[in-house]
Design an enzyme around this catalytic site. Structure first.
Site, mmCIF file in Angstrom:
data_model
loop_
_atom_site.group_PDB
_atom_site.id
_atom_site.type_symbol
_atom_site.label_atom_id
_atom_site.label_comp_id
_atom_site.label_asym_id
_atom_site.label_seq_id
_atom_site.Cartn_x
_atom_site.Cartn_y
_atom_site.Cartn_z
ATOM 1 N N TYR A 1 1.235 2.434 15.449
ATOM 2 C CA TYR A 1 2.015 2.576 14.213
ATOM 3 C C TYR A 1 3.411 3.155 14.376
ATOM 4 O O TYR A 1 4.216 3.082 13.425
ATOM 5 C CB TYR A 1 1.225 3.361 13.159
ATOM 6 C CG TYR A 1 1.413 4.851 13.202
ATOM 7 C CD1 TYR A 1 0.826 5.611 14.198
ATOM 8 C CD2 TYR A 1 2.183 5.498 12.232
ATOM 9 C CE1 TYR A 1 0.990 6.972 14.232
ATOM 10 C CE2 TYR A 1 2.355 6.861 12.272
ATOM 11 C CZ TYR A 1 1.761 7.598 13.275
ATOM 12 O OH TYR A 1 1.946 8.954 13.309
ATOM 13 N N TYR B 1 1.156 5.710 -0.499
ATOM 14 C CA TYR B 1 0.719 6.888 0.271
ATOM 15 C C TYR B 1 0.938 8.068 -0.672
ATOM 16 O O TYR B 1 1.647 9.008 -0.344
ATOM 17 C CB TYR B 1 1.621 6.955 1.516
ATOM 18 C CG TYR B 1 1.279 7.882 2.640
ATOM 19 C CD1 TYR B 1 0.015 7.910 3.226
ATOM 20 C CD2 TYR B 1 2.267 8.719 3.172
ATOM 21 C CE1 TYR B 1 -0.247 8.743 4.300
ATOM 22 C CE2 TYR B 1 2.013 9.541 4.254
ATOM 23 C CZ TYR B 1 0.748 9.551 4.811
ATOM 24 O OH TYR B 1 0.493 10.379 5.891
ATOM 25 N N ARG C 1 -0.032 14.250 13.346
ATOM 26 C CA ARG C 1 1.252 14.758 13.837
ATOM 27 C C ARG C 1 1.244 16.283 13.795
ATOM 28 O O ARG C 1 2.021 16.912 13.071
ATOM 29 C CB ARG C 1 2.391 14.205 12.959
ATOM 30 C CG ARG C 1 2.535 12.685 13.008
ATOM 31 C CD ARG C 1 3.567 12.129 12.035
ATOM 32 N NE ARG C 1 3.142 12.181 10.633
ATOM 33 C CZ ARG C 1 2.400 11.250 10.036
ATOM 34 N NH1 ARG C 1 1.997 10.197 10.688
ATOM 35 N NH2 ARG C 1 2.069 11.391 8.766
ATOM 36 N N THR D 1 -9.095 -5.967 3.653
ATOM 37 C CA THR D 1 -8.904 -5.042 2.545
ATOM 38 C C THR D 1 -9.802 -5.537 1.421
ATOM 39 O O THR D 1 -9.670 -6.685 0.997
ATOM 40 C CB THR D 1 -7.432 -5.038 2.075
ATOM 41 O OG1 THR D 1 -6.585 -4.762 3.200
ATOM 42 C CG2 THR D 1 -7.206 -4.004 0.988
ATOM 43 N N ASP E 1 0.849 -1.182 0.000
ATOM 44 C CA ASP E 1 0.000 0.000 0.000
ATOM 45 C C ASP E 1 0.891 1.240 0.000
ATOM 46 O O ASP E 1 1.789 1.352 0.830
ATOM 47 C CB ASP E 1 -0.880 -0.023 1.261
ATOM 48 C CG ASP E 1 -2.023 0.969 1.183
ATOM 49 O OD1 ASP E 1 -2.447 1.319 0.065
ATOM 50 O OD2 ASP E 1 -2.492 1.395 2.252
ATOM 51 N N THR F 1 -4.769 6.279 -0.087
ATOM 52 C CA THR F 1 -6.013 7.042 -0.188
ATOM 53 C C THR F 1 -5.930 8.101 -1.279
ATOM 54 O O THR F 1 -4.965 8.857 -1.339
ATOM 55 C CB THR F 1 -6.301 7.752 1.148
ATOM 56 O OG1 THR F 1 -6.240 6.791 2.177
ATOM 57 C CG2 THR F 1 -7.662 8.422 1.121
ATOM 58 N N GLU G 1 -10.600 3.758 3.136
ATOM 59 C CA GLU G 1 -9.679 4.529 2.306
ATOM 60 C C GLU G 1 -9.974 4.156 0.859
ATOM 61 O O GLU G 1 -9.847 2.991 0.472
ATOM 62 C CB GLU G 1 -8.217 4.255 2.670
ATOM 63 C CG GLU G 1 -7.862 4.755 4.066
ATOM 64 C CD GLU G 1 -6.355 4.836 4.337
ATOM 65 O OE1 GLU G 1 -5.583 4.161 3.641
ATOM 66 O OE2 GLU G 1 -5.975 5.593 5.258
#
Lengths: 414, 414
Positions: free
Chosen positions: B245, B129, B143, B258, B127, B348, B200
């Protein structure tokens, strides 16, 4: 079903006293021979010999011959614990009962005459981070401005998925990976062969019995699902990893190759080595609570890491904070299913002493304190270096149970 | 080889004007029928009908009948691009040439009468990003004290491995996962069903042609290796993910399920939709340089996300920063091999507008700004919610190319 090659007659079945691959061990593998390079078949290791398990099973009229006359361990692994126990008892009988040994010898040949292969198809590969000593050292080296252990570390066994398709069997050369790396003092990344190629000495667990999607495997289900144990070297390119891993974790710094031993030792062979894990500093949630494990969760495995034949470290698996059963329970607590062939590894095994650290990153403290070997100093691996992991555990009656070694040589980048 | 069921005679092959599953699309899937629930076979979608591809291939005497008379797409996917092109030309001919249509109609039946299955065995699942808008939003939410985009983000397509064994086909219910979650204001984690279950919206690429271990696939190799495209919903438990994570990336927050569409659209069907990716802010290393792509790297796919039938977002895939060819080149630049069945997803898909965000985390800004739907407000998903992703791209001559939808309903935690 792959027909096994004709065995050579008369190979010995007596082992030297203390051989770590005696009748209490009986690890499974898959090999081919020079005569039949296209016929992988299941073998069981006995000292420095292999028993053609499918051939022997047919000769002895075993009800499990079909599971042993296969090119991979998958069907046997999927058959479940009662079958694993029955087959193990048969193998032991064939190799030790005086009336069977002559027949068994017909199906044995020296290990040196066969070519070992990856013995099962890896489904999903997960890597944990279960050594407190390793995680603390890495935290200090990689994230010197933060707490050494992440806030979650003692509450859950941290893990991530690795690349199943690049798990290779011991003996397969490892090509030095290329990739992006950016030292802190430079503005932009550069591209090239990794300059900080490392190993990680790990112990891995092989799932046999699958689980249903949406269900969890409790701590008590560990032995019903896990078929066996193998050594694993989680090759790591520290410069690639250091630049890529925030925020989604390791990717190309690990995915170029992961080496496993050719031998899977049945979990039952490690019964005498089960010990309590280290004391817990924080209370665990019920699904991870040690008291819910039906037997001690730790395993007293003593690992040796060598580079070009020189021992560089002796990591103790007994020091691991998280147990293999806790890792399995955590991995499935969200309803993720298990498949036959799932492989999960402990993460680097490191003990409290410097001589017990399971990777060069720790042994050389990020490359700042190189190891002095007879063939030169090493901050990280050089092309041509051969790395070997081996391990043994206490067996019944003072015997030793060996894990098959995992070894590989580093080839130059292409 | 699984013998296909007997087709019903006389199904129509004429499609309504503008049908997104016309002869320029021809996505592949695998289904069973009520008469033969144990005989999965390959079908090609034509409007709201499916063509039994193996049956038709045999009737037309195709040289590729063996590849189409299979229970999964794997052998066809592994056959390589020249075969994909030849088979696609044949299918188009059978469905459109006046002299063939009567024969083809014998092998068609309504889509509503068959049960679609996962059409290929997923090897490794990765996956990415790759949406700058998504990564920026998530950075701000997760964050808030750091720069929104990680320092590496514009230099490499960040990715990680996910769990291949829990990739499920559209229509499969998704059980709400349980796990550890620790809100920032609490001292210790608690355990229970996720309270922040999210989706997502992603586009995924399916590898057909494998690559050798130790070699890299350059940007120019994209079309030789990638068989097709599918929609993917990367279900995410944000509370589990947020606690677990750091530092090794998402694990149980994603691994419970998924969902992918039942349909794989051949890459060739999206030729008319290829467009240039967004302008680059930093220079790319040569192995990722856009000019090394033989064709525009972006794809003008328009996605619709709906919850219980109400559209909540329309993410534009054209806005993705990293292209699918760049992701493939990056994923293999370290020598990691590809296998037939490798699946890699974009991450996503979010556009610059609020109405174009591809997950609830962004749409509700971490749950603080719930969506108002006709059936109530939603910060995250509730049990019973049904989420559907659909998409289309411009096709030749003003036509539309549809991607098969991916849909699933959330079931309560067990």
């Amino acid at each position: 079903m792959t027909p096994p090659p004709q065995p050579r007659a008369g190979a010995p079945t007596d082992l030297p006293e203390g051989d770590p691959f005696g009748p209490d061990n009986l690890p499974y593998g898959v090999c081919t021979t020079a005569e039949h390079p296209d016929r992988p078949h299941i073998v069981v290791r006995h000292g420095d010999f292999v028993l053609d398990a499918g051939g022997a099973a047919a000769a002895f009229g075993s009800a499990h011959a079909d599971l042993l006359q296969q090119p991979l361990l998958g069907p046997l692994m999927a058959a479940g614990r009662p079958v694993w126990q029955a087959v193990r008892a048969e193998l032991r009988e064939w190799l030790t009962a005086p009336e069977h040994r002559e027949t068994a010898a017909r199906f044995m040949r020296p290990l040196s005459e066969v070519t070992m292969r990856l013995p099962f198809e890896v489904a999903d590969y997960v890597d944990f981070y279960a050594s407190e000593h390793h995680a603390t050292n890495v935290g200090k080296i990689f994230r010197p401005d933060n707490a050494a252990l992440p806030a979650n570390w003692k509450h859950l066994p941290i893990g991530y998925h690795g690349r199943a398709g690049t798990v290779v069997v011991s003996g397969t050369p490892v090509v030095r990976p290329r990739g992006q790396r950016k030292p802190p003092h430079e503005d932009a990344p550069s591209f090239g062969p990794s300059k900080r190629l490392d190993i990680e000495a790990e112990v891995a667990f092989v799932v046999g019995t699958p689980s249903a999607h949406g269900e969890s495997v409790p701590l008590s289900g560990f032995r019903d699902h896990v078929f066996g144990v193998t050594l694993l070297n989680d090759w790591s390119a520290r410069d690639i990893q250091g630049w890529e891993y925030v925020p989604l974790g390791p990717f190309l710094g690990k995915s170029f190759a992961t080496s496993v031993s050719a031998w899977v030792t049945p979990l039952d062979a490690l019964d005498a080595a089960r010990i309590a894990p280290p004391a817990r500093d924080v209370p665990l949630l019920p699904y991870l609570e040690d008291s819910a494990e039906p037997e001690p969760g730790g395993i007293d495995l003593r690992i040796t890491v060598s580079i070009n034949g020189h021992t560089v470290s002796e990591p103790p698996f007994s020091a691991m904070y998280w147990t293999a059963a806790q890792q399995l329970a955590h991995m499935t607590v969200n309803g993720a299913s298990l498949r036959t062939g799932d492989l999960y590894a402990s993460g680097t095994v490191s003990g409290p002493e410097r001589s017990q650290r399971g990777c060069l990153l720790e042994l050389t403290w990020g490359g700042k304190e190189p190891l002095e070997l007879p063939d030169g100093s090493r901050a990280f691996l050089e092309d041509g270096d051969e790395v070997t992991l081996s391990a043994w555990a206490p067996g019944p009656g003072g015997s030793r149970i060996g894990l098959g070694e995992v070894t590989a040589r580093v080839e130059p980048s292409r």
